[in-house]
Design an enzyme around this catalytic site. Structure first.
Site, PDB file in Angstrom:
ATOM      1  N   GLU A  50       0.831  -1.211   0.000  1.00  0.00           N
ATOM      2  CA  GLU A  50       0.000   0.000   0.000  1.00  0.00           C
ATOM      3  C   GLU A  50       0.867   1.262   0.000  1.00  0.00           C
ATOM      4  O   GLU A  50       0.534   2.236  -0.656  1.00  0.00           O
ATOM      5  CB  GLU A  50      -0.961   0.011   1.197  1.00  0.00           C
ATOM      6  CG  GLU A  50      -2.110  -0.975   1.044  1.00  0.00           C
ATOM      7  CD  GLU A  50      -3.000  -0.684  -0.170  1.00  0.00           C
ATOM      8  OE1 GLU A  50      -3.031   0.467  -0.634  1.00  0.00           O
ATOM      9  OE2 GLU A  50      -3.643  -1.620  -0.663  1.00  0.00           O
ATOM     10  N   CYS A 203     -14.250  -0.402 -14.833  1.00  0.00           N
ATOM     11  CA  CYS A 203     -14.738   0.983 -14.777  1.00  0.00           C
ATOM     12  C   CYS A 203     -13.544   1.920 -14.966  1.00  0.00           C
ATOM     13  O   CYS A 203     -13.209   2.733 -14.121  1.00  0.00           O
ATOM     14  CB  CYS A 203     -15.430   1.226 -13.428  1.00  0.00           C
ATOM     15  SG  CYS A 203     -16.452   2.708 -13.453  1.00  0.00           S
ATOM     16  N   CYS A 210     -19.067  -1.296 -19.449  1.00  0.00           N
ATOM     17  CA  CYS A 210     -20.340  -1.377 -18.728  1.00  0.00           C
ATOM     18  C   CYS A 210     -21.092  -2.668 -19.056  1.00  0.00           C
ATOM     19  O   CYS A 210     -21.805  -3.204 -18.208  1.00  0.00           O
ATOM     20  CB  CYS A 210     -21.208  -0.174 -19.061  1.00  0.00           C
ATOM     21  SG  CYS A 210     -20.425   1.385 -18.609  1.00  0.00           S
ATOM     22  N   CYS A 213     -20.173  -5.313 -16.578  1.00  0.00           N
ATOM     23  CA  CYS A 213     -19.965  -4.844 -15.202  1.00  0.00           C
ATOM     24  C   CYS A 213     -21.040  -5.434 -14.280  1.00  0.00           C
ATOM     25  O   CYS A 213     -22.226  -5.422 -14.625  1.00  0.00           O
ATOM     26  CB  CYS A 213     -20.032  -3.314 -15.177  1.00  0.00           C
ATOM     27  SG  CYS A 213     -19.946  -2.641 -13.512  1.00  0.00           S
ATOM     28  N   CYS A 219     -26.244   1.110 -12.074  1.00  0.00           N
ATOM     29  CA  CYS A 219     -25.347   2.258 -12.279  1.00  0.00           C
ATOM     30  C   CYS A 219     -26.070   3.430 -12.969  1.00  0.00           C
ATOM     31  O   CYS A 219     -26.502   3.333 -14.121  1.00  0.00           O
ATOM     32  CB  CYS A 219     -24.141   1.836 -13.116  1.00  0.00           C
ATOM     33  SG  CYS A 219     -23.017   3.202 -13.423  1.00  0.00           S
TER      34      CYS A 219
END
Ligand code: SF4
Length: 363
Positions: A50, A203, A210, A213, A219
């Protein structure tokens, strides 16, 4: 807030089901199948990844992560490392304050916390170099805590899912509230990684997929046809340009004069070429009197807040030269250009390119 025609529990289950089949493989990640079988992530590896991933991509980080964990497999190993070795391995990843904080944090965990990372957002936040994003990511991914992880990918997904048109960064807290509302109490660590994967793989900024997705039905931006416009951003101020001069001094036997930059400030603690300040009109600051030759080409580099243009000067290092405080004469065989931060390596590459050209033309 507009209604998504689907409740939050349905949405997070849809996403987790997608993640179970589409999770990206990463060297620090425990796959959803292994997680379900009881494998737990190593907090050291999650924290390291991270910190490395801030401001950069998985592809850019993977090799660095593997080199670091081969060389320093535990937080105790990293805590015991020489600063210069860690800075050298970090060279090229940029944002060098992170590498210094990485070491500080490793030493606090190894020396004050018996090598055990704290498992809550609040306690993680107290460690050096761990801000709200990293604390949430480590608490969530390493310890399965219910925390909201909001990176650029998640912001984009939330803005589109809810068709939010107000610009970043002002709208950040609204997007965070949307993300928090969706975070489940079961498998929050997998869920955090799932939203980030959705943003990174489907995305995407320019061509969201889409059609495949898991959130295509709820959405709002897909329905409105606004997905590619989102998230909106407040236009940035143009970056100023600063100028500077670096001095490459090489002895007849190929040793190089380098300077370790002060710990505080840009590229702090990193090795680099001696040189001037960086501003609009830098004054020459050669490390010794010589007939410095201008290489005649510039190094261009962009930092977070400014563009930099460097002139590169070259001279032979006199045999009687004694290194001053902060300077090092690196013997030819110990010099590794990859230990230099990118902007300094660009100056070396410029010299190398010209030298190679000269050698070829003389053959
Ligand atoms: S449907 Fe399209 S815009 Fe909406 S979350 Fe999925 S990929 Fe993004």
């Amino acid at each position: 807030m507009r209604d998504l025609n689907s409740d939050d529990a349905d949405l997070n289950q849809q996403l987790l089901a997608w993640y179970d089949h589409n999770a990206r493989a990463m060297p620090w990640r425990v796959s959803p199948a292994d997680r379900a079988a009881g494998v737990v992530p190593d907090p050291y590896r999650i924290w390291l990844s991270e910190v490395m991933l801030q401001q950069t991509t998985v592809a850019a980080v993977t090799d660095y992560f593997q080199r670091f964990t081969r060389r320093w497999p535990t937080v105790a190993d990293l805590a015991a490392a020489e600063d210069a070795d860690v800075m050298g391995e970090w060279a090229g990843l940029g944002y060098y304050a992170r590498a210094r904080n990485l070491l500080k944090c490793a030493r606090v965990v190894a020396n004050d916390l018996e090598g055990v990372f704290p498992d809550s957002y609040e306690a993680l936040l107290k460690l050096p170099g761990i801000g709200p994003y990293t604390a949430a990511a480590v608490a969530s991914i390493a310890f399965d805590r219910v925390e909201t992880v909001l990176d650029g990918n998640v912001e984009r997904v939330m803005a589109r899912l809810h068709d939010v048109h107000a610009p970043l960064p002002g709208v950040k807290s609204e997007l965070k509230a949307h993300a928090a509302a969706l975070t489940p109490t079961q498998r929050p660590g997998d869920y955090a990684q799932a939203v980030m994967d959705l943003g990174a793989t489907l995305c995407t900024p320019k061509n969201p997929a889409c059609g495949i997705c898991p959130w295509r039905a709820p959405c709002l931006a897909r329905v409105a046809g606004t997905a590619t416009e989102l998230p909106k951003k407040t236009p940035k101020q143009p970056k100023p340009t600063r100028l500077g001069i670096v001095y490459l001094a090489r002895s007849a036997s190929g040793d190089w004069l380098l300077e370790r930059r002060p710990d505080k400030g840009l590229l702090g603690g990193m090795l680099g070429w001696p040189g001037s300040d960086w501003n609009e009109a830098p004054s020459p600051k050669a490390p010794f009197e010589a007939d410095w030759q201008d290489l005649g080409a510039e190094v261009r580099h962009t930092f977070t807040h400014f563009h930099l243009i460097l002139r590169v000067m070259l001279a032979e290092l006199p045999p009687e030269f004694t290194a001053q405080e902060g300077q090092e004469i690196l013997p030819r065989h110990d010099f590794r250009p990859t230990d230099l931060p990118t902007v300094m390596r660009k100056a070396f590459d410029l010299w190398k390119g010209q030298t190679d050209l000269l050698t070829t033309s003389q053959q």
